[in-house]
Design a protein around this motif. Structure first.
Motif, short mmCIF file in Angstrom:
data_model
loop_
_atom_site.label_atom_id
_atom_site.label_comp_id
_atom_site.label_asym_id
_atom_site.label_seq_id
_atom_site.Cartn_x
_atom_site.Cartn_y
_atom_site.Cartn_z
N VAL A 185 25.34 7.89 18.34
CA VAL A 185 25.08 6.68 19.37
C VAL A 185 23.65 7.01 20.03
N ALA A 186 23.37 8.45 20.39
CA ALA A 186 22.35 8.67 21.16
C ALA A 186 20.83 8.36 20.52
N LEU A 187 21.06 8.95 19.04
CA LEU A 187 20.00 8.88 18.03
C LEU A 187 19.37 7.14 18.03
N MET A 188 20.82 6.46 17.77
CA MET A 188 20.61 4.71 17.66
C MET A 188 19.90 4.19 18.52
N VAL A 189 20.27 4.87 20.00
CA VAL A 189 19.73 4.03 21.01
C VAL A 189 18.47 4.29 21.13
N LEU A 190 17.89 5.30 20.85
CA LEU A 190 16.27 5.66 20.82
C LEU A 190 15.73 5.31 19.98
N LEU A 191 16.12 5.02 18.68
CA LEU A 191 15.32 4.48 17.43
C LEU A 191 15.27 2.91 17.74
N MET A 192 16.30 2.30 18.27
CA MET A 192 16.22 1.07 18.56
C MET A 192 15.35 0.63 19.77
N CYS A 193 15.35 1.43 20.66
CA CYS A 193 14.39 1.30 21.76
C CYS A 193 12.97 1.38 21.32
N MET A 194 12.81 2.45 20.50
CA MET A 194 11.36 2.60 19.86
C MET A 194 10.98 1.36 19.21
N THR A 195 11.98 0.88 18.26
CA THR A 195 11.57 -0.63 17.47
C THR A 195 11.47 -1.65 18.42
N THR A 240 7.22 0.34 12.88
CA THR A 240 7.77 -1.13 13.44
C THR A 240 6.47 -1.99 13.53
N MET A 241 5.41 -1.34 14.22
CA MET A 241 4.26 -2.17 14.35
C MET A 241 3.60 -2.52 13.22
N VAL A 242 3.76 -1.53 12.19
CA VAL A 242 3.04 -1.86 10.86
C VAL A 242 3.73 -2.93 10.12
N ALA A 243 5.08 -2.68 9.93
CA ALA A 243 5.69 -3.54 8.92
C ALA A 243 6.87 -4.22 9.65
N GLY A 244 7.29 -4.19 10.75
CA GLY A 244 8.20 -4.92 11.27
C GLY A 244 9.50 -4.05 11.25
N SER A 245 10.56 -4.64 12.21
CA SER A 245 11.70 -3.72 12.47
C SER A 245 12.62 -3.55 11.34
N GLN A 246 12.95 -4.74 10.38
CA GLN A 246 13.72 -4.50 9.26
C GLN A 246 13.19 -3.66 8.22
N ALA A 247 12.09 -3.54 7.93
CA ALA A 247 11.39 -2.63 6.85
C ALA A 247 11.79 -1.29 7.30
N ILE A 248 11.16 -0.91 8.70
CA ILE A 248 11.24 0.49 9.08
C ILE A 248 12.71 0.88 9.10
N ILE A 249 13.66 -0.08 9.68
CA ILE A 249 14.89 0.36 9.84
C ILE A 249 15.63 0.61 8.35
N ALA A 250 15.28 -0.19 7.34
CA ALA A 250 15.75 0.16 6.13
C ALA A 250 15.35 1.38 5.41
N LEU A 251 14.13 1.79 5.96
CA LEU A 251 13.48 2.96 5.22
C LEU A 251 13.97 4.15 6.20
N GLY A 252 14.06 4.08 7.46
CA GLY A 252 14.00 5.21 8.53
C GLY A 252 15.33 5.64 8.88
N ILE A 253 16.41 4.59 9.02
CA ILE A 253 17.90 4.98 9.47
C ILE A 253 18.47 5.73 8.61
N THR A 273 0.90 -1.19 -0.16
CA THR A 273 0.02 -0.01 -0.03
C THR A 273 0.71 1.25 0.09
N GLY A 274 2.21 1.15 0.32
CA GLY A 274 3.17 2.24 0.53
C GLY A 274 2.87 3.32 1.68
N VAL A 275 2.18 2.81 2.48
CA VAL A 275 1.86 3.61 4.09
C VAL A 275 3.18 3.79 4.47
N ILE A 276 3.84 2.95 4.48
CA ILE A 276 5.48 2.92 5.23
C ILE A 276 6.12 4.03 4.77
N ASN A 277 6.19 4.26 3.25
CA ASN A 277 6.93 5.18 2.58
C ASN A 277 6.35 6.75 3.13
#
Length: 400
Positions: A338-348, A313-326, A284-288
């Motif tokens: 590192v601070a941003l990485m820690v926050l995003l991985m905790c959210m995931t 992540t709730m919608v598409a899983g961790s790998q999909a959002i990491i590939a798009l969002g990181i 559907t493209g909702v992730i993008n």
């Protein structure tokens, strides 16, 4: 509109589960809802579903927890899971340690099937002192702590590669969050379990340590093969199964029933339906479009990306959002480090513990014969406190 549609889809899934329907039925309802709300052509939807069923990802997933279940049957046959529980009791003489440490150690194995091995140990440790629903949470929660920071998981490896953050720096920075997760799980659920096992303290700790190694060497060897050889989980488990059969002197007659017994139809159907759900939403493209949906909000950029990772992540899983969002996050905030990485991985991590697209959750509720809704009810309070802790901690890291 995307956020509203996603809310309707998830509300539909929860609504179906309210009627005590199995997870695969509820997710199927979510798939139908997504098809209707996003006006996906029915022919295209059938094509996506067909491709999802035979995709390499789905087949690998099914083979992974089939092989893990096969290994579990072997460990049960030789009493190794009971030996692991007994050895932990001998070393620490604590039901609580058994309930936390066993799923954490087994969780280092990057496979959905890992919860299948951890479940009976937690079940024995919890006894009649906690409900099946609490045991479901404890098993799932502590099994997944490794997934938040260990580079044995492909999602963590992918995030580190895309961000350029140093692996050692990230793992060290995540250790306080690991401690926070253990403390939250302990104080909110595990301490309901009495510490005492009813057994006297062992007078031979070295022997107990050897027994623990003897009971879990197959898991340790599987993890080592995955890390060193970079093999898929099922490929790593196969030689371990063969070696286990030789070391433990299994006869052909003993092993033969496992080929059929390791196949769990309901687990497979849950996994396949979850994969179809994820692929339909991805189509559907909702992730993008999620970044644009949050970009208009009058909040700081770092909060925008935290929300993107949480909901994406709730919608598409961790790998999909990491590939798009990181790449987007580190391009928007080049000094995030590192601070941003820690926050995003905790959210995931938070999102994966309550996402209906998370295959492990489908497996664990099947093992304990509980409901997804009961698991989420127990997970949400813990994740709320972890969200606050992770947000404050990442902010402090950004100051240095």
């Amino acid at each position: 509109m995307d956020l509203l549609k996603l809310f309707i889809i998830f509300a539909l899934i929860i609504g179906v589960m309210k009627f005590k329907k199995p997870l695969n039925i509820a997710i199927t309802a979510g798939i139908i809802g997504a098809i209707l709300l996003y006006q996906v052509n029915i022919v295209q939807a059938v094509k996506i579903a067909g491709l999802s069923v035979v995709s390499r990802t789905t087949i690998t997933l099914v083979l992974s927890f089939y092989s893990i279940t096969f290994l579990q049957r072997m460990l049960e046959k030789r009493g190794h899971l009971l030996l692991a529980e007994k050895s932990l009791s001998g070393l620490f003489n604590s039901r609580r340690v058994n309930a936390m440490i066993a799923p954490f150690i087994i969780g280092m194995l990057p496979s959905p099937g890992a919860v299948i091995i951890a479940a009976p140990i937690v079940d024995k440790a919890g006894g009649d002192f906690v409900s099946r629903e609490d045991k479901t949470f404890i098993t799932s929660y502590f099994r997944h702590i490794s997934e938040a920071f260990l580079p044995t998981y492909s999602s963590i490896i992918l995030a580190l590669q895309l961000s350029g953050v140093d692996m050692t720096a990230f793992v060290l920075a995540m250790l306080p969050m690991v401690l926070a997760l253990f403390l939250l799980g302990y104080f909110m659920y595990v301490r309901k379990i009495p510490r005492e096992t009813g057994l006297p303290d062992s007078d031979n700790k070295k022997e107990e340590a050897r027994n623990l190694c003897r009971s879990l060497w197959t898991i340790a060897l599987t993890i080592a093969i995955i890390l060193v050889c970079k093999w898929q989980v099922y490929m790593a488990v196969i030689p371990v199964i063969i070696l286990c059969a030789i070391v433990n002197k299994f006869s052909v007659r003993e092993i033969a029933p496992f080929f059929a017994g390791a196949f769990e139809p309901r687990l497979v159907s849950n996994a396949v339906v979850v994969m179809i759900f994820k692929d339909i939403l991805t189509y559907t493209g909702v992730i993008n479009r999620l970044p644009a949906a949050f970009a208009g909000l009058p909040i700081p950029t770092v909060v925008v990306f935290a929300l993107i990772f949480l909901f994406g992540t709730m919608v598409a899983g961790s790998q999909a959002i990491i590939a798009l969002g990181i790449p987007l996050a580190f391009a928007a905030m080049p000094g995030g480090g590192v601070a941003l990485m820690v926050l995003l991985m905790c959210m995931t991590f938070i999102a994966m513990q309550i996402s209906p697209a998370h295959v492990c959750l489908a497996i664990i509720i099947e093992v304990f014969n509980t409901s997804f809704l009961d698991l989420v009810k127990r997970t949400l309070p813990v994740m709320f406190w972890f969200l606050l802790i992770a947000s404050g901690y990442s902010y402090l890291l950004s100051l240095f």
